[in-house]
Design a protein around this motif. Structure first.
Motif, PDB file in Angstrom:
ATOM      1  N   ASP A  63      34.387  51.380  29.886  1.00 26.64           N
ATOM      2  CA  ASP A  63      33.132  51.984  30.327  1.00 26.64           C
ATOM      3  C   ASP A  63      33.412  53.232  31.164  1.00 26.64           C
ATOM      4  N   LYS A  64      32.737  54.318  30.859  1.00 27.38           N
ATOM      5  CA  LYS A  64      32.966  55.585  31.545  1.00 27.38           C
ATOM      6  C   LYS A  64      32.295  55.572  32.920  1.00 27.38           C
ATOM      7  N   PRO A  65      33.012  55.940  33.996  1.00 29.70           N
ATOM      8  CA  PRO A  65      32.391  55.994  35.320  1.00 29.70           C
ATOM      9  C   PRO A  65      31.275  57.035  35.372  1.00 29.70           C
ATOM     10  N   MET A  66      30.228  56.714  36.133  1.00 24.53           N
ATOM     11  CA  MET A  66      29.075  57.585  36.277  1.00 24.53           C
ATOM     12  C   MET A  66      29.290  58.555  37.443  1.00 24.53           C
ATOM     13  N   PRO A  67      28.961  59.845  37.297  1.00 22.53           N
ATOM     14  CA  PRO A  67      29.075  60.769  38.425  1.00 22.53           C
ATOM     15  C   PRO A  67      28.260  60.281  39.623  1.00 22.53           C
ATOM     16  N   LEU A  68      28.754  60.560  40.834  1.00 23.47           N
ATOM     17  CA  LEU A  68      28.122  60.042  42.038  1.00 23.47           C
ATOM     18  C   LEU A  68      26.671  60.474  42.168  1.00 23.47           C
ATOM     19  N   ALA A  69      26.371  61.735  41.967  1.00 25.84           N
ATOM     20  CA  ALA A  69      24.995  62.218  42.126  1.00 25.84           C
ATOM     21  C   ALA A  69      24.052  61.495  41.173  1.00 25.84           C
ATOM     22  N   GLU A  70      24.513  61.265  39.940  1.00 25.46           N
ATOM     23  CA  GLU A  70      23.686  60.546  38.963  1.00 25.46           C
ATOM     24  C   GLU A  70      23.495  59.093  39.388  1.00 25.46           C
ATOM     25  N   ALA A  71      24.576  58.458  39.859  1.00 22.71           N
ATOM     26  CA  ALA A  71      24.478  57.063  40.294  1.00 22.71           C
ATOM     27  C   ALA A  71      23.535  56.924  41.484  1.00 22.71           C
TER      28      ALA A  71
END
Length: 447
Positions: A36-44
């Motif tokens: 699973d690809k990590p989500m960018p912090l701002a998006e999370a």
């Protein structure tokens, strides 16, 4: 106090009342994998905050108890503040037309004190002795500060006259009757309590504090208040994360409910999730990766929902966000620094919104780093650092150990150096983004 007794006391102190944030969750179709690809912090962060519905339960509290609470309703001024024109200085009140030059001499006909106003109207060439906060008598349009005068019996010489209209606070200058004092959603700080008192507010409607259950996972964890004389066995460690989470929740003004340490088994986690599901939120540390003893995501998928579980930050990549029962779920990584970083960056803004407040965007500014910084592109890095003076200018100094298991790096720091995901190594002297620990986390609602 033992974990069992602590849990019993906390549950007795914080009875559950429901709110309309979620319905009991259904089984999740999401199944995490190492790919699973990590989500960018701002998006999370945006995804988490957008998923939170603020609590709507309202409490009436006396004004002294309202500090660090969130207003549930707008407060409107019932009076002008100040209620009358008054002096901002100790001095003499007079008509500017009677002292058009320095050295003018006026006749003192009385005094106006705070709470004891002068009764009457000034005539030509007259003045009154006036104290700070005292009502400005009829006919007075200027106040000269006492230091710029010389008293001579019943007269006063204005040695240095101020501009006409000086040193008078006008009625309603601070607040007009009918004006909005504070909007709903405002987080009440000490100055706000004073403002509310200034318009005669004795009690306010506030949002109920979120009740947040929290626990640590891991067979290796031991409480710090265990049996006297018991030493740690090989492989055991003290449960520092749970105490850190309790402090973070308390600092945020939440009602934390300590559910203790939960062992590394699906059965123990199922029981803990069932208990935590009745609260507004649940925060855990550890067990959210895909190791052999990491069962948090599996059990969350059975009993609730998993929205996502990886964030592209360092430290703190494995983080689970979802729902279990009535509660929003935050599964934080087990390394102590990772727990703290993910709470600050992702859990804290969510709880601010849940509490009825407005999460403030992080304040960041640019400073030169005093040391080389090592970084591989790919994840946004949060390096622990201190604000310092270097060569006569403000700078930022990274602490000497950046391991995610070294909580001392947080204890010795007062800020993060935040390196973007695409950033590589940074040489000493380069300008880097800095995010101080001490900053507002409660934004202002639209007023």
């Amino acid at each position: 106090m033992t974990d069992a007794r602590c849990r019993a006391v906390q549950n007795a102190n914080f009875p559950i009342t429901s709110h309309a944030m979620t319905q009991p969750s259904e089984q999740s179709a999401f199944r995490p994998t190492p790919q699973d690809k990590p989500m960018p912090l701002a998006e999370a962060r945006a995804r988490i905050v957008d998923a939170i519905t603020p609590i709507t339960d309202i409490e009436q509290v006396p004004l002294p108890a309202a500090l660090h609470r969130v207003l549930a309703e707008q407060v409107t001024a019932g009076v002008d503040v100040p209620g009358a024109d008054n002096s901002s200085m100790d001095g003499y009140g007079y008509r500017a037309a009677d002292a058009e030059q320095d050295g003018a001499t006026l006749h003192v006909v009385g005094e106006s004190l705070a709470g004891h106003p002068f009764v009457g109207r000034l005539g030509a060439g007259e003045c009154v002795r006036i104290m700070t906060g005292a009502v400005v008598p009829e006919g007075v349009d200027t106040v000269v500060m006492q230091e710029n005068t010389r008293a001579e019996d019943e007269q006063v010489v204005i040695e240095k006259r101020p501009a006409p209209g000086s040193n008078i606070r006008l009625a309603g200058e601070d607040l007009k009757a009918g004006a909005t004092v504070l909007a709903a959603g405002h987080y009440l700080r000490p100055a706000d309590i004073s403002v509310l008192a200034s318009v005669g507010v004795s009690e306010v409607s506030v949002v109920r504090r979120p009740k947040v259950a929290f626990f640590s996972t891991g067979d290796e964890l031991r409480p710090i208040d265990g049996p006297a004389g018991r030493s740690l066995a090989p492989g055991e460690i003290y449960d520092s994360n749970r105490y850190g989470l309790a402090a973070l929740l308390s600092d945020l003004g939440m009602e934390g409910v300590d559910l203790g340490v939960v062992g590394d088994s699906r059965e123990a986690l199922r029981d803990a999730f069932a208990e935590a599901a009745a609260y507004d939120a649940v925060v855990t540390s550890g067990g959210v990766s895909v190791g052999a003893a990491d069962f948090v995501l599996d059990v969350l998928g059975e009993q609730g929902t998993v929205d996502f579980w990886r964030v592209a930050i360092k430290p703190g990549k494995p983080l689970a966000f979802g729902t279990v029962g009535n509660a929003r779920f935050f599964g934080l990584p087990g390394n102590p620094v990772s727990t703290a970083v993910t709470f600050i960056q992702l859990v804290r803004p969510a709880l601010v919104r849940m509490a009825g407040g407005v999460p403030a965007d992080p304040i960041r500014f640019a400073l030169p780093t005093t040391a080389d910084l090592r970084k591989n592109p790919g994840r946004e890095n949060f390096l622990r650092a201190r604000l310092v003076t270097h060569a006569g200018r403000a700078a930022v100094e990274p602490v000497d150990h950046q391991g995610s298991g070294v909580m001392r790096s947080m204890s010795r720091s007062d800020c993060f150096i935040v390196l973007p995901a695409e950033q590589s190594d940074v040489p000493a002297g380069e300008i880097v983004p800095v995010e101080p620990f001490a900053q507002t986390i409660w934004g202002q609602p639209d007023e």
